[in-house]
Design an enzyme around this catalytic site. Structure first.
Site, mmCIF file in Angstrom:
data_model
loop_
_atom_site.group_PDB
_atom_site.id
_atom_site.type_symbol
_atom_site.label_atom_id
_atom_site.label_comp_id
_atom_site.label_asym_id
_atom_site.label_seq_id
_atom_site.Cartn_x
_atom_site.Cartn_y
_atom_site.Cartn_z
ATOM 1 N N TYR A 47 0.783 -1.228 -0.120
ATOM 2 C CA TYR A 47 0.032 -0.102 0.063
ATOM 3 C C TYR A 47 1.000 1.172 0.047
ATOM 4 O O TYR A 47 0.393 2.355 -0.163
ATOM 5 C CB TYR A 47 -0.807 0.161 1.288
ATOM 6 C CG TYR A 47 -2.044 -1.079 1.386
ATOM 7 C CD1 TYR A 47 -2.047 -1.849 0.357
ATOM 8 C CD2 TYR A 47 -2.528 -1.374 2.541
ATOM 9 C CE1 TYR A 47 -3.066 -3.104 0.389
ATOM 10 C CE2 TYR A 47 -3.449 -2.286 2.698
ATOM 11 C CZ TYR A 47 -3.713 -3.263 1.794
ATOM 12 O OH TYR A 47 -4.482 -4.295 1.938
ATOM 13 N N HIS A 105 0.631 -11.499 1.927
ATOM 14 C CA HIS A 105 -0.390 -10.812 1.289
ATOM 15 C C HIS A 105 -1.117 -11.743 0.181
ATOM 16 O O HIS A 105 -2.264 -11.556 -0.084
ATOM 17 C CB HIS A 105 0.120 -9.241 0.529
ATOM 18 C CG HIS A 105 -0.774 -8.313 0.467
ATOM 19 N ND1 HIS A 105 -0.508 -7.088 0.507
ATOM 20 C CD2 HIS A 105 -2.072 -8.624 0.226
ATOM 21 C CE1 HIS A 105 -1.543 -6.321 0.214
ATOM 22 N NE2 HIS A 105 -2.770 -7.103 0.094
#
Length: 276
Positions: A47, A105
């Site tokens: 992110y 992730h």
């Protein structure tokens, strides 16, 4: 805030997602969310906002022990030495002594799953993360992680909303006592315009998005992490916790299409294997 206990940690059932709150733009939303009562903050190396999230946590004045902070390692950093480097970078950017949950992730086709999970477990054993888990594993992958490797998976984070069934996965996770953390819980904003959800919302004096969150919170073992940059949206998501759906509401939501997957990167796993 209700929590779910798993692998020695208690995860608040509603958290703040921070995907697309890039860089320093994450600081103000994290500060406002904590001021409103959020205690669960979700970020990730990919992110590119861990520094902003950390700054928001620091500025909030909240005691570290009162927060649940999750971050994640990207799929190109899953070799054990790379996991270690990625974690060190994340912790430095967050300016924290530890995180509460560290996740893979996305799986990588060429990863050594056992070695990757062992690297995460080493971080837990050293007190750098309180728990470990995974995201975006299909059903054969999560079975292997839990049953063959024996990893202490504290949660599985996947796309889940009113337009996507995760029934086989939910059934498996519940049998193993593993929470499902729903990302994209509002179907990337699509929930807000759905006629059926809006109709239910009118009955409860709520928005369609709040109904979509209430539907997730109505389910055993489910955590949701909607992204919300504005305090008004953050407050609306918190208020969804007070909505009590009835059987007619549940039936109307059950009748919605359940095959709408919106997160389909080229490197993602074979989702059809979930039904294997």
């Amino acid at each position: 805030m209700e929590t779910i206990s798993t692998q020695g940690v208690a995860i608040p059932r509603l958290g703040l997602g921070t995907f697309k709150l890039a860089g320093s733009d994450a600081q103000a939303p994290v500060e406002s969310a904590i001021a409103l009562g959020y205690r669960h903050i979700d970020t990730a190396a990919m992110y590119d906002n861990e520094a902003g999230v950390g700054a928001g946590i620091a500025a909030s004045g909240i005691k570290r022990g009162d927060l649940f902070v999750t971050t994640k390692v990207w799929h190109d950093q899953l070799a054990p030495a790379a996991v270690e480097r990625a974690f060190d970078t994340s912790l430095r950017k967050l300016k924290l002594d530890y995180v509460d949950l560290y996740l893979v992730h996305w799986p990588s086709p060429d990863m050594d799953m056992a070695a990757t999970l062992e690297a995460l477990l080493s971080l837990r054993e050293r007190g750098l993360t309180r728990a470990i888990g995974v995201c975006n594993f299909n059903l054969p992958m999560i079975r292997r992680a839990v049953e063959e490797i024996g990893a202490p998976i504290a949660c599985h984070q996947i796309e889940y909303h009113a337009f996507l069934s995760q029934a086989p996965m939910l059934s498996y996770l519940r049998a193993k006592g593993i929470p499902l953390t729903a990302y994209c819980p509002l179907a990337q904003g699509r929930a807000a315009s759905d006629p059926a959800l809006n109709e239910i919302g009118r009955k409860h004096g709520a928005s369609a998005a709040q109904v979509a969150l209430a539907w997730l919170m109505d389910q055993k073992g489910v955590v949701a992490i909607p992204k919300a940059g504005r305090p008004e949206s953050q407050k609306a998501n918190l208020d969804a916790l007070d909505i009590k759906l009835d059987d007619a509401d549940r039936a109307a939501i059950a009748a919605l299409p359940k095959d709408q997957r919106f997160v389909r990167p080229s490197f993602g796993p074979d989702w059809d294997a979930e039904a294997a």
